[in-house]
Design a protein around this motif. Sequence first.
Motif, mmCIF file in Angstrom:
data_model
loop_
_atom_site.group_PDB
_atom_site.id
_atom_site.type_symbol
_atom_site.label_atom_id
_atom_site.label_comp_id
_atom_site.label_asym_id
_atom_site.label_seq_id
_atom_site.Cartn_x
_atom_site.Cartn_y
_atom_site.Cartn_z
ATOM 1 N N LEU A 75 44.900 41.801 38.732
ATOM 2 C CA LEU A 75 44.622 43.038 39.486
ATOM 3 C C LEU A 75 44.385 42.734 40.964
ATOM 4 C CD1 LEU A 75 42.204 45.428 37.535
ATOM 5 C CD2 LEU A 75 44.630 45.672 37.989
ATOM 6 N N ILE A 76 43.645 41.649 41.217
ATOM 7 C CA ILE A 76 43.362 41.271 42.610
ATOM 8 C C ILE A 76 44.675 40.903 43.309
ATOM 9 C CG2 ILE A 76 42.226 39.537 44.065
ATOM 10 C CD1 ILE A 76 40.000 39.427 41.881
ATOM 11 N N ASP A 77 45.499 40.138 42.597
ATOM 12 C CA ASP A 77 46.802 39.753 43.131
ATOM 13 C C ASP A 77 47.620 40.999 43.478
ATOM 14 O OD1 ASP A 77 48.509 37.639 43.738
ATOM 15 O OD2 ASP A 77 49.679 37.994 41.918
ATOM 16 N N THR A 115 37.946 47.364 34.735
ATOM 17 C CA THR A 115 38.185 46.209 35.592
ATOM 18 C C THR A 115 38.859 46.753 36.840
ATOM 19 O OG1 THR A 115 38.781 45.066 33.548
ATOM 20 C CG2 THR A 115 39.117 43.867 35.613
ATOM 21 N N ALA A 116 38.300 46.456 38.024
ATOM 22 C CA ALA A 116 38.874 47.083 39.212
ATOM 23 C C ALA A 116 38.809 46.176 40.426
ATOM 24 C CB ALA A 116 38.155 48.397 39.507
ATOM 25 N N ALA A 117 39.829 46.345 41.289
ATOM 26 C CA ALA A 117 39.880 45.638 42.569
ATOM 27 C C ALA A 117 40.370 46.612 43.630
ATOM 28 C CB ALA A 117 40.824 44.437 42.477
ATOM 29 N N GLN A 174 44.211 49.978 45.644
ATOM 30 C CA GLN A 174 43.205 49.801 44.593
ATOM 31 C C GLN A 174 43.887 49.862 43.234
ATOM 32 O OE1 GLN A 174 40.220 52.730 43.864
ATOM 33 N NE2 GLN A 174 41.350 54.369 44.874
ATOM 34 N N ALA A 175 43.305 49.155 42.282
ATOM 35 C CA ALA A 175 43.850 49.138 40.921
ATOM 36 C C ALA A 175 42.689 49.128 39.936
ATOM 37 C CB ALA A 175 44.715 47.894 40.734
ATOM 38 N N ILE A 176 42.844 49.913 38.882
ATOM 39 C CA ILE A 176 41.811 49.977 37.838
ATOM 40 C C ILE A 176 42.483 49.810 36.483
ATOM 41 C CG2 ILE A 176 40.030 51.388 36.716
ATOM 42 C CD1 ILE A 176 39.502 52.784 39.245
ATOM 43 N N ASN A 188 34.621 52.170 40.047
ATOM 44 C CA ASN A 188 35.809 51.777 40.793
ATOM 45 C C ASN A 188 35.425 50.663 41.752
ATOM 46 O OD1 ASN A 188 35.427 53.020 43.737
ATOM 47 N ND2 ASN A 188 34.484 54.387 42.254
ATOM 48 N N ALA A 189 36.423 49.978 42.306
ATOM 49 C CA ALA A 189 36.108 48.852 43.190
ATOM 50 C C ALA A 189 36.064 49.262 44.654
ATOM 51 C CB ALA A 189 37.137 47.747 42.989
#
Length: 345
Positions: free
Chosen positions: A59-61, A14-16, A28-30, A300-301
């Motif tokens: 993650l988006i937050d 799950t990534a943003a 970025q966060a994964i 990755n996002a």
Amino acid sequence: MTLVLGIESSCDETAAALVTSDRRILAQAIASQEEEHSPYGGVVPEIAARAHAERLAPLIDKVLKEAGKTLADCDAIAATAGPGLIGGVMVGLVTAKALAMASDKPLMAINHLEGHALSPRLADSDLRFPYALLLVSGGHCQILRVQGVGNYQRIATTIDDALGEAFDKTAKILGLGYPGGPAVEKLAREGDAQAVPLPRPLVHSKEPHFSFAGLKSAVLRAHDCGEHSDADIAASFQQAALDCILDRTRRALSGMDAVSALVCAGGVAANQTIRAGLEGLAAEFDLPFTAPPLPLCTDNAAMIAWAGLERLNAGFAADPLELKARPRWPLDPDAEPARGAGVKA
Ligand code: AMP
Ligand code: MG
């Protein structure tokens, strides 16, 4: 400067990410789901979809806060819309639609494979179209001529398994756990790459396609006969896989119109032995070789946000909110099916 929020949820990450048109990854966060799936030795689609649903919004937050941005600062919301495990893709796409609707920003529905295909240009501003791309991941093994944004000619594909799948299966046979690629690479360093005789499927065949199912079965037989150490099996498998890749890519490059570079992307591009082999192959053709830095190779996002930026830049329109998630979505819909292939795109 343009800013895009990217969302990725097609498999087990799950990534943003927030990426700018001048190639900066602001945040970025994964969240990996390794722990959830490892007891099963592979990704369980239902578990993956539930985990994406729990993790994506926080993650988006997190990336927005980290970058000191709000949705109002973004120029578009880009999300993987396929191909992939459909439950996970739907979680990411529906989230992106909701954010796009709430913030009145354009939705960019991204083909995950296009994310991989364009990711080298995020890291390397000198990389120009057209380039030859070896795309090697958990679900895909293709050679493409990347001719421009949204313009891909598929030269080769696998007629059975993806290369990452073969690495993961080898790891499973050797009891190395999941995901297997990095573990096989590590163990291979201690082994003799010539010790175990293994097949090189399709090597020297006229069409540049790949096949790894026979290699996988041969690894199982080599393990079951009990005559070889695990390290020798890992090293010999990696060598056989590399020989296949070099032969098939050489064949593809020989028949391809001019390109500016040989590029490798996708999770297996993290493998140092494969990278080194491809660098040598590129030199044979007087081409530079490039592969994205390791964190941009696996899912990755940032690469999804970058593909959104590339599409905006190239003048592609925003996608409609009724757009459907696609479990299969070939980059080159006109490519002829490989002879002997199953139904995989
Ligand atoms: P992706 O589908 O792009 O997320 O890539 C995941 C796949 O890449 C999995 O099949 C992994 O086993 C494989 N992979 C990751 N790192 C390596 C590595 N160092 N060597 C070989 N395969 C790898
Ligand atoms: Mg991938």
